[in-house]
Structures are given as structure tokens and as C-alpha cells.
Design a protein around this motif. Sequence first.
Motif, PDB file in Angstrom:
ATOM      1  N   TYR A  36     -39.942   6.403  60.534  1.00 48.85           N
ATOM      2  CA  TYR A  36     -39.553   7.744  60.088  1.00 48.85           C
ATOM      3  C   TYR A  36     -40.733   8.544  59.536  1.00 48.85           C
ATOM      4  O   TYR A  36     -41.656   7.982  58.942  1.00 48.85           O
ATOM      5  CB  TYR A  36     -38.416   7.621  59.059  1.00 48.85           C
ATOM      6  CG  TYR A  36     -37.238   6.896  59.669  1.00 48.85           C
ATOM      7  CD1 TYR A  36     -36.492   7.502  60.679  1.00 48.85           C
ATOM      8  CD2 TYR A  36     -36.931   5.590  59.314  1.00 48.85           C
ATOM      9  CE1 TYR A  36     -35.449   6.828  61.296  1.00 48.85           C
ATOM     10  CE2 TYR A  36     -35.883   4.902  59.935  1.00 48.85           C
ATOM     11  CZ  TYR A  36     -35.148   5.528  60.920  1.00 48.85           C
ATOM     12  OH  TYR A  36     -34.128   4.849  61.547  1.00 48.85           O
ATOM     13  N   PHE A  92     -34.231   0.486  61.009  1.00 47.97           N
ATOM     14  CA  PHE A  92     -32.811   0.805  60.945  1.00 47.97           C
ATOM     15  C   PHE A  92     -32.043  -0.506  61.164  1.00 47.97           C
ATOM     16  O   PHE A  92     -32.142  -1.109  62.237  1.00 47.97           O
ATOM     17  CB  PHE A  92     -32.541   1.812  62.064  1.00 47.97           C
ATOM     18  CG  PHE A  92     -31.255   2.569  61.968  1.00 47.97           C
ATOM     19  CD1 PHE A  92     -30.928   3.279  60.824  1.00 47.97           C
ATOM     20  CD2 PHE A  92     -30.389   2.626  63.056  1.00 47.97           C
ATOM     21  CE1 PHE A  92     -29.747   4.018  60.757  1.00 47.97           C
ATOM     22  CE2 PHE A  92     -29.215   3.359  63.005  1.00 47.97           C
ATOM     23  CZ  PHE A  92     -28.898   4.058  61.852  1.00 47.97           C
ATOM     24  N   TRP A 146     -28.476   6.152  54.774  1.00 54.11           N
ATOM     25  CA  TRP A 146     -28.628   7.569  55.094  1.00 54.11           C
ATOM     26  C   TRP A 146     -27.361   8.282  54.633  1.00 54.11           C
ATOM     27  O   TRP A 146     -26.306   7.643  54.520  1.00 54.11           O
ATOM     28  CB  TRP A 146     -28.768   7.744  56.605  1.00 54.11           C
ATOM     29  CG  TRP A 146     -30.041   7.210  57.177  1.00 54.11           C
ATOM     30  CD1 TRP A 146     -30.275   5.919  57.587  1.00 54.11           C
ATOM     31  CD2 TRP A 146     -31.255   7.931  57.407  1.00 54.11           C
ATOM     32  NE1 TRP A 146     -31.552   5.813  58.058  1.00 54.11           N
ATOM     33  CE2 TRP A 146     -32.185   7.034  57.965  1.00 54.11           C
ATOM     34  CE3 TRP A 146     -31.648   9.258  57.213  1.00 54.11           C
ATOM     35  CZ2 TRP A 146     -33.482   7.400  58.320  1.00 54.11           C
ATOM     36  CZ3 TRP A 146     -32.934   9.630  57.569  1.00 54.11           C
ATOM     37  CH2 TRP A 146     -33.841   8.711  58.112  1.00 54.11           C
ATOM     38  N   GLN A 149     -22.877  10.582  58.316  1.00 57.94           N
ATOM     39  CA  GLN A 149     -23.299  11.121  59.607  1.00 57.94           C
ATOM     40  C   GLN A 149     -22.354  12.227  60.089  1.00 57.94           C
ATOM     41  O   GLN A 149     -21.132  12.057  60.092  1.00 57.94           O
ATOM     42  CB  GLN A 149     -23.335   9.974  60.622  1.00 57.94           C
ATOM     43  CG  GLN A 149     -24.198   8.800  60.151  1.00 57.94           C
ATOM     44  CD  GLN A 149     -25.687   9.106  60.210  1.00 57.94           C
ATOM     45  OE1 GLN A 149     -26.243   9.240  61.287  1.00 57.94           O
ATOM     46  NE2 GLN A 149     -26.328   9.221  59.057  1.00 57.94           N
ATOM     47  N   ARG A 169     -27.704  12.822  71.929  1.00 60.20           N
ATOM     48  CA  ARG A 169     -28.774  11.977  71.401  1.00 60.20           C
ATOM     49  C   ARG A 169     -28.176  10.793  70.636  1.00 60.20           C
ATOM     50  O   ARG A 169     -27.335  10.974  69.766  1.00 60.20           O
ATOM     51  CB  ARG A 169     -29.670  12.792  70.468  1.00 60.20           C
ATOM     52  CG  ARG A 169     -30.837  12.017  69.875  1.00 60.20           C
ATOM     53  CD  ARG A 169     -30.667  11.762  68.405  1.00 60.20           C
ATOM     54  NE  ARG A 169     -31.591  10.755  67.911  1.00 60.20           N
ATOM     55  CZ  ARG A 169     -31.665  10.380  66.643  1.00 60.20           C
ATOM     56  NH1 ARG A 169     -30.887  10.936  65.734  1.00 60.20           N
ATOM     57  NH2 ARG A 169     -32.496   9.448  66.275  1.00 60.20           N
ATOM     58  N   VAL A 191     -36.345   9.607  65.942  1.00 62.55           N
ATOM     59  CA  VAL A 191     -36.367  10.806  65.091  1.00 62.55           C
ATOM     60  C   VAL A 191     -37.566  11.741  65.373  1.00 62.55           C
ATOM     61  O   VAL A 191     -37.375  12.946  65.544  1.00 62.55           O
ATOM     62  CB  VAL A 191     -36.297  10.437  63.594  1.00 62.55           C
ATOM     63  CG1 VAL A 191     -36.612  11.633  62.709  1.00 62.55           C
ATOM     64  CG2 VAL A 191     -34.915   9.900  63.252  1.00 62.55           C
ATOM     65  N   THR A 208     -25.971  12.670  63.311  1.00 60.18           N
ATOM     66  CA  THR A 208     -26.937  12.134  62.368  1.00 60.18           C
ATOM     67  C   THR A 208     -26.672  12.749  60.997  1.00 60.18           C
ATOM     68  O   THR A 208     -25.719  13.506  60.808  1.00 60.18           O
ATOM     69  CB  THR A 208     -28.400  12.346  62.853  1.00 60.18           C
ATOM     70  OG1 THR A 208     -29.297  11.661  61.988  1.00 60.18           O
ATOM     71  CG2 THR A 208     -28.788  13.823  62.880  1.00 60.18           C
ATOM     72  N   THR A 212     -31.745  14.201  58.479  1.00 58.88           N
ATOM     73  CA  THR A 212     -32.473  14.211  59.750  1.00 58.88           C
ATOM     74  C   THR A 212     -32.270  15.534  60.481  1.00 58.88           C
ATOM     75  O   THR A 212     -33.195  16.045  61.104  1.00 58.88           O
ATOM     76  CB  THR A 212     -32.040  12.998  60.608  1.00 58.88           C
ATOM     77  OG1 THR A 212     -32.381  11.811  59.878  1.00 58.88           O
ATOM     78  CG2 THR A 212     -32.745  12.970  61.946  1.00 58.88           C
ATOM     79  N   PRO A 233     -25.188   4.602  57.802  1.00 60.75           N
ATOM     80  CA  PRO A 233     -26.045   3.489  58.251  1.00 60.75           C
ATOM     81  C   PRO A 233     -27.233   3.309  57.318  1.00 60.75           C
ATOM     82  O   PRO A 233     -27.616   4.240  56.615  1.00 60.75           O
ATOM     83  CB  PRO A 233     -26.499   3.950  59.633  1.00 60.75           C
ATOM     84  CG  PRO A 233     -26.554   5.443  59.516  1.00 60.75           C
ATOM     85  CD  PRO A 233     -25.425   5.832  58.591  1.00 60.75           C
TER      86      PRO A 233
HETATM   87  N1  PCA Z   1     -31.178   9.510  60.578  1.00 60.96           N
HETATM   88  C1  PCA Z   1     -31.727   8.516  61.473  1.00 60.96           C
HETATM   89  C2  PCA Z   1     -30.814   7.364  61.330  1.00 60.96           C
HETATM   90  C3  PCA Z   1     -29.570   7.870  60.723  1.00 60.96           C
HETATM   91  C4  PCA Z   1     -29.936   9.180  60.180  1.00 60.96           C
HETATM   92  O1  PCA Z   1     -29.282   9.868  59.436  1.00 60.96           O
HETATM   93  C5  PCA Z   1     -31.691   8.993  62.890  1.00 60.96           C
HETATM   94  O2  PCA Z   1     -31.143  10.059  63.160  1.00 60.96           O
HETATM   95  O3  PCA Z   1     -32.204   8.271  63.751  1.00 60.96           O
END
Ligand code: PCA
Length: 327
Positions: A36, A92, A146, A149, A169, A191, A208, A212, A233
Amino acid sequence: MKTRGLKFLLTCASFLVFLIFSGTASATTWDMPTPYPDKTFHTQNISQFAADVEKATGGELKIKIHSAGSLFKHPEIKNAIRGGQVPIGEFFLSLLSNENAVFGADSQPFLATNYADAEKLWTAQKPIVEKLLDAQGLMPLFAVPWPPQGLYTKKAINKVEDLKGIKFRAYNATLEAFANLVGAAPTQVEVPDIPQAFATGRVEAMITSPSTGANSKAWDYISYYTDIQAWLPKNIVVVNKRAFRKLDQQTQQAVLTAAAAAEQRGWKMSKKETAEKTAILKENGVNIVTPSPELMEGLKKAGAEMLKDWEKSAGAEGAALLKAYQN
Ligand code: PCA
């Protein structure tokens, strides 16, 4: 006069050599890859972890973070730690669900959809994750979720059918299966590559976090954020046990203490992110939408179907996890 000058120079030189060797003889530097980017709150949290370790050990252990997949690509990080190419790293957690379904529990749609449940789920999942990683010579240090989502799209989504055929995605196998189940067309994108994937039309929607979405400037390519709060997650920070054992007792303790603090701080940061980053999406013109009951019903139906499959593949360990979670 000449010899005295030379002597002085030699003394200086040997003092310098002494300084360099005494400085590096015991100090260790650990390279730490993460997939990330720097501005991600997870990356800020592990930077603080590294600073805490360095401070507590008086500089004996330095952790150098390599962000945005610059040292190892995301799918390679776990095995790089296992093989000892790097002593520590972040990834992750549910990426490992192809090894064992238990790793993917936190990415099951609508199993744990708020922080209290995510915490309960981690408590149930943690001993099994520890055991599975231990068998690979790995030790988890901490895990941080995170934010919940949500769904990013160009058009308003009122029911599951509205997702049909949309290029979607995905970030792991579970999300890919979920997207397929609701009729979308998933593609894996890391990402750092999100803006490019949208700009070139490779994808046109995603699920997500607000983090993100805001960090990748979602407003440049989508107009709707539907707050479905589907799952939370986690990222996990893992250390190679051999590398850890090479540290002296005090340094080991410093790492463990900093890790415990990082887990606590990380969960707090994550909670704060949810509202802050949703507000940033809104400020930049994204429509923040409360999902229709019809949409939620359709998504949850798909989630329930996935959980049944997960239970089958997760076997006795999965059953124990669910029992512990639901109690
Ligand atoms: N961001 C990362 C993992 C989960 C999130 O919220 C992503 O989008 O890959």
C-alpha cells in the motif's frame, strides 16, 4: 611537521573506521515491504511502529518500510517473508484464502460488518491464523481492519441486477467470486494501479473502503458511493520466526510491545478514517447513497450463498471459528 600531520590523519581515519564498525556491528536493519502507498493509514501506522521499535531499542533495530509494492509485489510478500528474503512484511490477510479458507473469514460478505463484530471475528480467527502461520515459520505481529467496504459506481445502483456486465475491480478471490455471483465482470487490480485501471476503462466499478476510494481520487471516474458496509477485511504484519529469534531478548520484547500498540492504534485510526474519508468523497462531489432495501437483500442473498461454500471449504477449523464468533 609532515609526519605529525600524517599521524594525526591516520588517527582520525582509524577512529572513523572504529566508529563505523562499532555502529554497525550490533545494529540491524529490517526491510519491510507493504503493497500500500505511503498515505494509506495502514502505512502510517506501520511507520509509527517502526519508529517505536527504533526508539525503544536505541537504534539497535531499524525497520525500513518499502511501500506501494516497490520491493515485492503484493502476491509475493508472504513467501518473501517465509523464504527469509525479508524478515517482516505487511499484506492483505484474505489473500491467503487459497491456502486455507480460514484466512478469508474477514472478507466474507456480510459476516462481520461493523467494528465490534470485526473484533469478535478476529478474536475467533486469530488462534487458527497463528497456528497455520506458525507451521510455515511465520509469526503474526498485529492485524488492522480497513473501514467497511462500499460500492463505487458510475451510475446509481438500486438493485443487484444493475451490476450486470459491469467491469469490476477486485482485490482477492472472494471479491472476484462475489462480483461473478452478482453478474459483474471482475479483474484483479492492486491499489497503486486503481486510477490507471479506471482511466483506461479496464474497470468501471469497485468495492473498497472510503480510505482507498478517497486516496485514489474516486471522484475522477465514478459518481456514486453506495454505503453497503459489506465487510471489514484486515491487513496483517508478519515476521519470520528465524529472524525474530536472532534478536536479543530485549529487542524481541520491544518489537512485541510496539506491535501490541500498533494493533490498538490501527483499529482507532481505521474507525476515524471511515467518517473522514467518506466526507472527503462527498466534498469532491461523489453522491453518498444509503443502499435501497432491495439492493441489500440481493447482496446479502449472494453473501449467504458464499458463506455456505466457505463453510464447506473451511472444514472443522471454519466451523470452530464460526462457533467462537457467534457465541
Ligand atoms: N483497500 C484495499 C483493501 C481493502 C481496502 O479497503 C484495496 O482496495 O485493495
